[in-house]
Design a protein around this motif. Sequence first.
Motif, PDB file in Angstrom:
ATOM      1  N   ALA A 116      68.771  51.980   1.674  1.00 28.77           N
ATOM      2  CA  ALA A 116      67.489  51.395   2.063  1.00 28.77           C
ATOM      3  C   ALA A 116      67.021  50.346   1.050  1.00 28.77           C
ATOM      4  N   LYS A 117      67.276  50.595  -0.212  1.00 28.05           N
ATOM      5  CA  LYS A 117      66.843  49.664  -1.260  1.00 28.05           C
ATOM      6  C   LYS A 117      67.490  48.287  -1.082  1.00 28.05           C
ATOM      7  N   ALA A 118      68.764  48.271  -0.746  1.00 31.90           N
ATOM      8  CA  ALA A 118      69.507  47.018  -0.559  1.00 31.90           C
ATOM      9  C   ALA A 118      69.444  46.515   0.886  1.00 31.90           C
ATOM     10  N   LYS A 119      68.809  47.302   1.773  1.00 30.19           N
ATOM     11  CA  LYS A 119      68.732  46.975   3.207  1.00 30.19           C
ATOM     12  C   LYS A 119      70.124  46.812   3.817  1.00 30.19           C
TER      13      LYS A 119
ATOM     14  N   VAL B 125      70.953  44.896   7.528  1.00 28.83           N
ATOM     15  CA  VAL B 125      70.191  45.215   8.728  1.00 28.83           C
ATOM     16  C   VAL B 125      69.147  44.127   8.941  1.00 28.83           C
ATOM     17  N   LYS B 126      68.890  43.823  10.206  1.00 27.04           N
ATOM     18  CA  LYS B 126      67.994  42.717  10.548  1.00 27.04           C
ATOM     19  C   LYS B 126      66.581  42.959  10.031  1.00 27.04           C
TER      20      LYS B 126
ATOM     21  N   LEU C 107      66.265  50.851   9.483  1.00 25.97           N
ATOM     22  CA  LEU C 107      66.718  51.825   8.490  1.00 25.97           C
ATOM     23  C   LEU C 107      66.232  53.236   8.809  1.00 25.97           C
ATOM     24  N   ALA C 108      65.041  53.347   9.376  1.00 23.60           N
ATOM     25  CA  ALA C 108      64.486  54.659   9.719  1.00 23.60           C
ATOM     26  C   ALA C 108      65.289  55.324  10.830  1.00 23.60           C
TER      27      ALA C 108
ATOM     28  N   THR D 133      71.931  43.744  14.261  1.00 19.35           N
ATOM     29  CA  THR D 133      70.737  43.146  14.863  1.00 19.35           C
ATOM     30  C   THR D 133      70.072  44.029  15.906  1.00 19.35           C
ATOM     31  N   GLU D 134      70.823  45.016  16.441  1.00 21.61           N
ATOM     32  CA  GLU D 134      70.258  45.942  17.428  1.00 21.61           C
ATOM     33  C   GLU D 134      70.922  47.306  17.275  1.00 21.61           C
ATOM     34  N   ILE D 135      70.143  48.347  17.567  1.00 21.46           N
ATOM     35  CA  ILE D 135      70.661  49.729  17.521  1.00 21.46           C
ATOM     36  C   ILE D 135      70.127  50.457  18.742  1.00 21.46           C
TER      37      ILE D 135
END
Length: 94
Positions: free
Chosen positions: A36-39, A62-63, A68-69, A91-93
């Motif tokens: 999460a820190k580095a995305k 991640v876009k 991330l959540a 870009t999408e999940i």
Amino acid sequence: MKSVFRLAATTLVAIAVASGAFAAEFTKGTVKKVDAKAKKVTLIHEELKSLEMPAMTMVFRVKDDAMLAKLKEGASIEFVAERVEGKLTVTEIK
């Protein structure tokens, strides 16, 4: 004459939509690690046809932070990856 061109343009758009030309191509993967820190997220993924990449494990940006959540280690996901400013990015999940 304008109506002929308008009909041709409408027909081309309809064909593109029907063929999936505007649809994002989702790929199956498994979340290996979330940073999460580095995305960034590490994914074990199937072939990325749109990027002409074989199945492998790799790190993606991640876009946006909200994605991330949704990512938990070990989770099976479907995602879209694209090159954004030269970087491989989810870009999408779903």
